[in-house]
Design a protein around this motif. Structure first.
Motif, short mmCIF file in Angstrom:
data_model
loop_
_atom_site.label_atom_id
_atom_site.label_comp_id
_atom_site.label_asym_id
_atom_site.label_seq_id
_atom_site.Cartn_x
_atom_site.Cartn_y
_atom_site.Cartn_z
N LEU B 370 0.83 -1.21 0.00
CA LEU B 370 0.00 0.00 0.00
C LEU B 370 0.87 1.27 0.00
O LEU B 370 0.55 2.24 -0.69
CB LEU B 370 -0.94 0.01 1.22
N ILE B 371 1.95 1.24 0.76
CA ILE B 371 2.85 2.40 0.80
C ILE B 371 3.45 2.64 -0.59
O ILE B 371 3.51 3.75 -1.09
CB ILE B 371 3.96 2.18 1.87
N ARG B 372 3.86 1.54 -1.20
CA ARG B 372 4.42 1.62 -2.54
C ARG B 372 3.40 2.23 -3.52
O ARG B 372 3.73 3.10 -4.33
CB ARG B 372 4.80 0.21 -2.98
N GLU B 373 2.16 1.77 -3.39
CA GLU B 373 1.11 2.29 -4.28
C GLU B 373 0.81 3.77 -4.02
O GLU B 373 0.53 4.52 -4.94
CB GLU B 373 -0.18 1.46 -4.12
N GLU B 374 0.92 4.13 -2.74
CA GLU B 374 0.68 5.53 -2.38
C GLU B 374 1.73 6.44 -3.04
O GLU B 374 1.41 7.50 -3.57
CB GLU B 374 0.71 5.68 -0.86
N PHE B 375 2.97 5.99 -3.01
CA PHE B 375 4.03 6.75 -3.69
C PHE B 375 3.74 6.81 -5.20
O PHE B 375 3.87 7.84 -5.83
CB PHE B 375 5.40 6.10 -3.46
N LYS B 376 3.38 5.65 -5.72
CA LYS B 376 3.11 5.55 -7.16
C LYS B 376 2.06 6.58 -7.59
O LYS B 376 2.25 7.31 -8.56
CB LYS B 376 2.61 4.12 -7.47
N SER B 377 0.97 6.65 -6.84
CA SER B 377 -0.08 7.58 -7.26
C SER B 377 0.35 9.03 -7.01
O SER B 377 -0.05 9.93 -7.76
CB SER B 377 -1.42 7.24 -6.63
N ALA B 378 1.17 9.26 -5.98
CA ALA B 378 1.67 10.63 -5.76
C ALA B 378 2.52 11.07 -6.95
O ALA B 378 2.43 12.22 -7.40
CB ALA B 378 2.49 10.68 -4.48
N PHE B 379 3.30 10.15 -7.49
CA PHE B 379 4.18 10.52 -8.60
C PHE B 379 3.42 10.68 -9.92
O PHE B 379 4.00 11.05 -10.93
CB PHE B 379 5.35 9.52 -8.74
N GLY B 443 12.29 10.62 -5.56
CA GLY B 443 11.78 10.51 -6.93
C GLY B 443 11.05 9.20 -7.14
O GLY B 443 11.04 8.31 -6.28
N ASP B 444 10.42 9.08 -8.29
CA ASP B 444 9.75 7.82 -8.65
C ASP B 444 10.84 6.82 -9.06
O ASP B 444 11.99 7.19 -9.28
CB ASP B 444 8.79 8.08 -9.82
N HIS B 445 10.45 5.56 -9.17
CA HIS B 445 11.40 4.53 -9.59
C HIS B 445 12.17 4.98 -10.83
O HIS B 445 11.57 5.46 -11.79
CB HIS B 445 10.67 3.22 -9.91
N TRP B 446 13.46 4.83 -10.79
CA TRP B 446 14.36 5.11 -11.92
C TRP B 446 14.47 6.59 -12.26
O TRP B 446 15.07 6.93 -13.28
CB TRP B 446 13.98 4.30 -13.17
#
Lengths: 483, 470
Positions: B370-379, B443-446
């Motif tokens: 869920l934390i990972r997804e939260e970052f994902k949607s923030a980015f 930052g987002d992944h990569w």
């Protein structure tokens, strides 16, 4: 005494045939190597080293699971199984827990379905060697085996006797070899068994307490260990005792099982997903392709051999035990004639395989090609040599690697079928066996057989017995009419 | 010439290229500095002088033949002592490995050797990377160059202090829950933890395998871009390293941030954060706006679960990773583990036990997603996310040593990044009472390029020129 029903479930470990180990690039062919010569940071579990999964091993297990009619998990993964043992360098074994490669399969054994719970992949451990060095008792560790890919097959408790357990294990062994995923070499501990066994009085519905027997490394010991264990359990129940749920080890030297640990002290392996390895993902197309690439399996092959070649069950079993033998037989038959399938089967089983067995060879390592045997049988069929000579020629083929026609020519083994070739021998035998001649003349028909036998022996089997018999009769009656 | 140790990586590389000085001279300058200053700081567990000179000689030969292999050729660096080096003692800051001479090298060290980089020594750390102050080292306490009574942060405290005190031109650390960024913040230097999978972990002694990532500690953002490029890339020996091209990060470095959207999560400036740190960070936000960035308020409510999740997943993995030190092959009994390592082994063993696994490890793994997804949607809304790196200023040596929970909270702003596997950088953005404050840019992944650009533009326009007085 009451009668008891036996319930057995097996865990079969099979070492896979891969060039490198499960998680590193070291050679997996460690047998007989200097201790700790096939090791690297990964299989020694050195700090910082990381595993990389062997794709060939994953494919092998997937194929095997398909051959056992398993469902392949499209999402599979590796897990860490945590336990302490000196031969386990990382302190955990990379194995598979809740998402094995294959699940819910079955295998037919003599018309009965044995359920397969799961087929999974893991790494083998190192090996402890307890030795005496300079008068001191020490334990040494050889890590050559550490990290060798190991397939584990777990059955449902569908096996009902030690004999059935043995047959089932042999079938697993046979399939592993058919699929060429393993040599399953029993001498090299390429296959190991753990067995869960319980008994219950006939009529009882509830299964008895089960006992796990560990570390069995041959089919024979599996059968013996189970038979011993069942006997032990019956004795306990008959004397009013209770079976303790426990793990027992098979002690080869004493032919007994001994208690190792009870349920209360059984370890908690604290499985969790192996973070160093990404999950395994299988596409449906990939699974289909692997399924389609499976060779004909022992059951299908046996059935086909029986039907297509009208062979006896006994011959079918022997010819299909090793797929290489079956292949050899079929290649030979294609060069011969389908109508002669029985004759060929007889030659392959009774002659060829007997020699191979006696010489401790394998079919792919012999100097005889299918075409060579067929040439021999063709010469035999034409009557150029007889049955006895043919057997001799086959032995010579093994020894020389030459084709049968060359052996027959060079060693002058052609059958003596013409009268003029046998004339002098026949005369000699008649001269030397006047008593038999007299008996024959007096109506003892059997004496002719004796005389022909003498001729065969004199010609080292080369004489055509029919020609010889005709000639003997002719000589004897000729003499008679001449007297 | 005597002050060569002060140079940045970029400056040093240019000096070598123009043959203004040799690698040997540069290395001598750094080694002399270590001899003079490190007794006060305690950055190094091992100074590899003879190896450094050999490598410098080799580099000089290459340079004389105009064969400069990379920016790192001939440049002295320090390596966190949790990265294995063939034939060079590697202790992970633990007594368990006090005699461990690895028979192989980590991929990252092989890469550095391959570029003829110069290893000056192996730096101190919390035992196996477990800590936020470097006080958990079994060997020595490392001091913060800005105030010798303060901790340098951790676990890469030795690597960060070494850069703050000019004891190496750049250094390599490892970051599981903030171990590169937090000490960089506390020591007023730049620390970058890239995306999980960007730098091979092969040869990095594992603390928590799904979180560990090697990172760089440098004197400025530009150096971080240069160093990162040279040690990144796919490695067939690390199954989690990703086959993805390594961009030339230098190309991302621009002076302004026109059009850049910076997310500011309110959770990063909540009550747990020191008021003075908060003020400094808010000033930095205003400065970022001035150079073209657009600030966007965000909320990442899952962040409050991050510490709980981290302190379940990390010790679980620790409990397995430490199992190999079983007293059989490394010559030391398990009793030699320090109290923090023992604590984490016990926590992890408990969290994985049958009957507790579902409630602890499995639940934590789900919340991690869920934390990972939260970052994902923030980015999807912003380019980068910014906030403080550490909720507090450098604290006193001994101040939190007896209170593990307080120590764990030092990671509160850094662990979410490891749980999500995204890249983040910490750069100095001012001093409070003579102690540095670090700004964290995530930052987002990569997307290392974006965070490096943000960091670079900030330091170009608002340079941090202070140096500790030593």
């Amino acid at each position: 005494m009451r009668t008891y029903l036996t319930t057995i479930g097996l865990e079969v470990h099979v070492q896979l045939k891969t060039a490198s180990k499960m998680f590193c690039t070291n050679s997996a062919e460690y047998f007989g190597a200097q201790p700790n010569s096939h090791v690297c940071p990964v299989c020694l579990g050195l700090p910082g080293a990381l595993p990389v999964a062997n794709e060939k091993a994953i494919e092998s297990v997937t194929r095997f699971a398909l051959a056992l009619n398993c469902r392949i998990n499209k999402q599979s993964k590796f897990d860490r199984k945590n336990y302490f043992y000196p031969d386990l360098p990382k302190g955990y074994q990379i194995s598979q827990f809740d998402l094995p490669i294959g699940e819910q399969g079955w295998l037919e054994l003599d018309g009965k379905k044995i359920g397969i719970t799961r087929v999974h992949l893991e790494e083998d451990t190192g090996k402890l060697i307890h030795a005496n060095v300079n008068g001191e008792k020490v334990s040494l560790i050889d890590f050559n085996r550490s990290g060798v890919p190991l397939m584990e097959i777990v059955t449902e408790p569908d096996i009902e006797s030690p004999e059935e357990a043995r047959s089932f294990s042999k079938l697993i062994h046979q399939i592993a070899r058919y699929l060429e995923v393993s040599n399953a070499d029993m001498e090299k501990a390429g296959m190991r068994f753990d067995a869960n066994v319980s008994i219950r009085p006939r009529g009882a519905t509830k299964l008895g307490n089960k006992v796990e027997i560990k570390n069995i490394n041959s089919f024979r010991f599996l059968e013996k260990a189970l038979a011993y264990e069942i006997g032990r359990q019956v004795e306990i129940l008959e004397s009013g005792g209770k079976i303790i749920q426990e793990t027992r080890g098979w002690v080869e030297s004493k032919n007994v099982t001994v208690s190792q640990r009870t349920k209360e002290t059984s370890p908690d392996y604290r499985y969790f997903p192996e973070p160093d390895l990404p999950p395994l993902v299988f596409e449906q197309a990939q699974i289909e392709a692997l399924k389609n690439s499976l060779p004909e399996l022992p059951a299908e092959k046996s059935k086909r051999f029986e039907e297509e070649y009208s062979l006896d069950k006994k011959y079918v079993r022997i010819l299909t035990e090793d797929s290489n033998v079956a292949q050899w037989y079929e290649k030979a038959l294609s060069l011969y004639s389908k109508e002669k399938s029985k004759i060929l089967a007889n030659w392959v089983v009774e002659e060829l395989l007997r020699i191979i067995h006696d010489k401790n060879l394998i079919i792919n390592g012999v100097p005889i090609e299918p075409a060579g045997l067929i040439e021999l049988l063709t010469i035999l069929d034409k009557g150029e040599i007889n049955q006895t000579t043919a057997r001799r020629v086959l032995v010579r083929m093994f020894e020389t690697g030459n084709l049968p026609s060359r052996i027959v020519n060079e060693e002058n083994l052609a059958q003596l079928s013409k009268s003029e070739d046998l004339e002098s021998v026949v005369e000699e035998i008649i001269r030397e066996n006047q008593k038999a001649v007299k008996d024959f003349k007096n109506g003892k028909e059997a004496s002719i057989g004796f005389l022909v036998g003498q001729i065969m022996s004199k010609t080292k089997g080369q004489a055509n017995p029919k020609t010889a018999e005709t000639l003997v009769r002719k000589k004897i009656y000729g003499n008679q009419s001449g007297s | 010439m005597n002050d060569l140790f002060k140079l940045t990586l970029k400056q040093a590389a240019e000096g070598l290229k123009t043959k203004e000085f040799s690698s040997k001279e540069l290395t001598t300058s750094v080694l002399d500095r270590i001899k003079k200053i490190d007794p006060k700081i305690g950055s190094f567990l091992l100074v590899t002088e003879s190896i450094a000179f050999k490598q410098a000689e080799k580099a000089d030969k290459l340079i004389s033949e105009n064969q400069i292999l990379s920016y790192l050729t001939g440049i002295p660096f320090a390596l966190k002592d949790i990265i294995v080096t063939k034939d060079i003692k590697t202790t992970a800051g633990s007594k368990i490995l006090s005699d461990f001479i690895p028979p192989y090298s980590a991929t990252v060290y092989e890469k550095l050797e391959g570029q003829s980089a110069v290893l000056v020594g192996k730096t101190n750390l919390d035992e196996f990377g477990m800590g936020a102050s470097t006080e958990n080292s079994a060997y020595q306490v490392t001091k913060n160059p800005w105030d010798l009574s303060c901790v340098p942060g951790g676990s890469s405290g030795g690597s960060a202090a070494a850069i703050a005190a000019d004891l190496a031109i750049y250094s390599i650390g490892a970051d599981t829950g903030g171990s590169v960024r937090q000490p960089s913040s506390l020591c007023g230097v730049v620390g970058l933890k890239p995306t999980y999978g960007r730098i091979s972990r092969y040869g990095l002694i594992a603390m928590a395998s799904s979180l560990d990532q090697i990172g760089v500690i440098t004197k400025n953002a530009e150096d971080a871009a240069l160093a990162l490029k040279e040690i990144s890339g796919y490695d067939s020996r690390d199954s989690n390293s990703v086959e993805k091209e390594v961009p030339d990060y230098e190309k991302f470095l621009k002076d302004d941030l026109k059009g850049l959207k910076i997310g500011v999560p309110k959770e990063f400036l909540s009550e747990g954060v020191d008021i003075k740190v908060k003020e400094t960070i808010k000033r930095a936000f205003t400065q970022l706006e001035k150079i073209g960035a657009k600030l966007i308020d965000l909320s990442l409510p899952r962040l409050k679960e991050a510490i709980a999740v981290y302190y379940l997943i990390m010790p679980s993995e620790v409990s397995a990773n430490m199992a190999r030190f079983d007293g059989i092959r490394f010559g030391k009994e398990r009793g030699e583990f320090g109290p923090e390592v023992k604590r984490r082994i016990m926590l992890g063993t408990y969290a994985l036990s049958s009957g507790y696994y579902d409630a602890y490890y499995l639940k934590a793994a789900k919340v991690r997603t869920l934390i990972r997804e939260e970052f994902k949607s923030a980015f999807e809304k912003v380019d980068v996310i910014a906030g403080p790196t550490s909720p507090v200023l450098p604290f006193k040596i001994g101040e939190r040593a007896d209170d593990p929970l307080q120590m764990y909270l030092a990671d509160i702003l850094t662990v979410p990044v490891n749980l999500a596997g995204v890249p983040a950088i910490s750069i100095p953005c001012g001093l409070v009472d003579g102690l540095p404050v670090g700004l964290q840019i995530i930052g987002d992944h990569w997307q290392e390029g974006k965070i490096l650009n943000t960091a670079f533009a900030y330091e170009k326009n608002y340079p941090f020129n202070d140096k500790p007085k030593l």
